[in-house]
Scaffold this motif. Structure first.
Motif, PDB file in Angstrom:
ATOM      1  N   HIS A  77       0.800  -1.222   0.000  1.00 51.56           N
ATOM      2  CA  HIS A  77       0.000   0.000   0.000  1.00 51.56           C
ATOM      3  C   HIS A  77       0.839   1.282   0.000  1.00 51.56           C
ATOM      4  O   HIS A  77       1.851   1.343   0.691  1.00 51.56           O
ATOM      5  CB  HIS A  77      -0.929  -0.031   1.202  1.00 51.56           C
ATOM      6  CG  HIS A  77      -1.801  -1.243   1.223  1.00 51.56           C
ATOM      7  ND1 HIS A  77      -1.386  -2.467   1.730  1.00 51.56           N
ATOM      8  CD2 HIS A  77      -3.042  -1.461   0.737  1.00 51.56           C
ATOM      9  CE1 HIS A  77      -2.351  -3.358   1.585  1.00 51.56           C
ATOM     10  NE2 HIS A  77      -3.364  -2.797   0.983  1.00 51.56           N
ATOM     11  N   ASP A 133       7.709  -3.577   6.005  1.00 52.74           N
ATOM     12  CA  ASP A 133       8.294  -4.823   6.550  1.00 52.74           C
ATOM     13  C   ASP A 133       9.815  -4.850   6.372  1.00 52.74           C
ATOM     14  O   ASP A 133      10.514  -5.518   7.124  1.00 52.74           O
ATOM     15  CB  ASP A 133       7.698  -6.038   5.835  1.00 52.74           C
ATOM     16  CG  ASP A 133       6.210  -6.182   6.141  1.00 52.74           C
ATOM     17  OD1 ASP A 133       5.549  -6.996   5.488  1.00 52.74           O
ATOM     18  OD2 ASP A 133       5.731  -5.453   7.033  1.00 52.74           O
ATOM     19  N   SER A 141       7.443   2.854   0.147  1.00 52.56           N
ATOM     20  CA  SER A 141       8.493   2.135   0.861  1.00 52.56           C
ATOM     21  C   SER A 141       7.857   0.868   1.425  1.00 52.56           C
ATOM     22  O   SER A 141       6.634   0.786   1.517  1.00 52.56           O
ATOM     23  CB  SER A 141       9.051   2.996   2.009  1.00 52.56           C
ATOM     24  OG  SER A 141      10.183   2.375   2.576  1.00 52.56           O
TER      25      SER A 141
HETATM   26  N1  HBI Z   1       2.485  -1.941   2.340  1.00 46.68           N
HETATM   27  N2  HBI Z   1       4.032  -0.331   1.672  1.00 46.68           N
HETATM   28  C1  HBI Z   1       3.726  -1.467   2.371  1.00 46.68           C
HETATM   29  N3  HBI Z   1       4.711  -2.067   3.060  1.00 46.68           N
HETATM   30  C2  HBI Z   1       4.456  -3.213   3.749  1.00 46.68           C
HETATM   31  O1  HBI Z   1       5.355  -3.750   4.395  1.00 46.68           O
HETATM   32  C3  HBI Z   1       3.149  -3.753   3.727  1.00 46.68           C
HETATM   33  C4  HBI Z   1       2.170  -3.067   3.015  1.00 46.68           C
HETATM   34  N4  HBI Z   1       0.918  -3.518   2.984  1.00 46.68           N
HETATM   35  C5  HBI Z   1       0.511  -4.715   3.727  1.00 46.68           C
HETATM   36  C6  HBI Z   1       1.604  -5.379   4.419  1.00 46.68           C
HETATM   37  N5  HBI Z   1       2.843  -4.912   4.420  1.00 46.68           N
HETATM   38  C7  HBI Z   1       1.289  -6.645   5.154  1.00 46.68           C
HETATM   39  O2  HBI Z   1       2.044  -7.699   4.619  1.00 46.68           O
HETATM   40  C8  HBI Z   1       1.688  -6.530   6.640  1.00 46.68           C
HETATM   41  O3  HBI Z   1       1.042  -5.399   7.160  1.00 46.68           O
HETATM   42  C9  HBI Z   1       1.234  -7.752   7.384  1.00 46.68           C
END
Ligand code: HBI
Length: 98
Positions: free
Chosen positions: A57, A75, A72
């Motif tokens: 996202h 994780d 960015s």
């Molecule tokens: N969006 N930009 C970004 N970075 C992430 O690490 C990420 C995400 N959306 C969902 C997500 N990670 C899920 O994997 C974790 O919140 C569990």
């Protein structure tokens, strides 16, 4: 999720259209400017569906016809290939080629 290597950055980032590295964190930024709010929000809606499909996202801020986007990977606490892929999809939608 592994952050982009220096080699990957040197290869991939220059090829991204209009994206810049953020000063104080490992992230990409771009300001998208549309004809009006409808166009901006319609673009955001399309991107949102792809972001959800990718489970990746954007951080974005919209005022009228402008959308400031920062990408960015939380994780990885930095840039990964997912950010590059989402940036490319955003550009495709904005260019009307997808
Ligand atoms: N969006 N930009 C970004 N970075 C992430 O690490 C990420 C995400 N959306 C969902 C997500 N990670 C899920 O994997 C974790 O919140 C569990």
């Amino acid at each position: 999720m592994k952050p982009l290597s220096d080699g990957e950055r040197a290869e991939i980032l220059p090829a991204l259209d209009g994206w810049t590295l953020v000063e104080d964190r490992d992230a990409l930024h771009k300001r998208f400017v549309f004809d009006d709010f409808n166009a901006a929000f319609g673009w955001m809606a399309r991107v949102a569906l792809v972001a959800e499909q990718m489970n990746h996202h954007p951080e974005w801020f919209n005022v009228y016809n402008k959308v400031d986007v920062t990408l960015s990977t939380h994780d990885a606490n930095g840039l990964t290939r997912r950010d590059v892929e989402l940036a490319q999809r955003m550009d495709q939608f904005a260019a009307g080629i997808a």
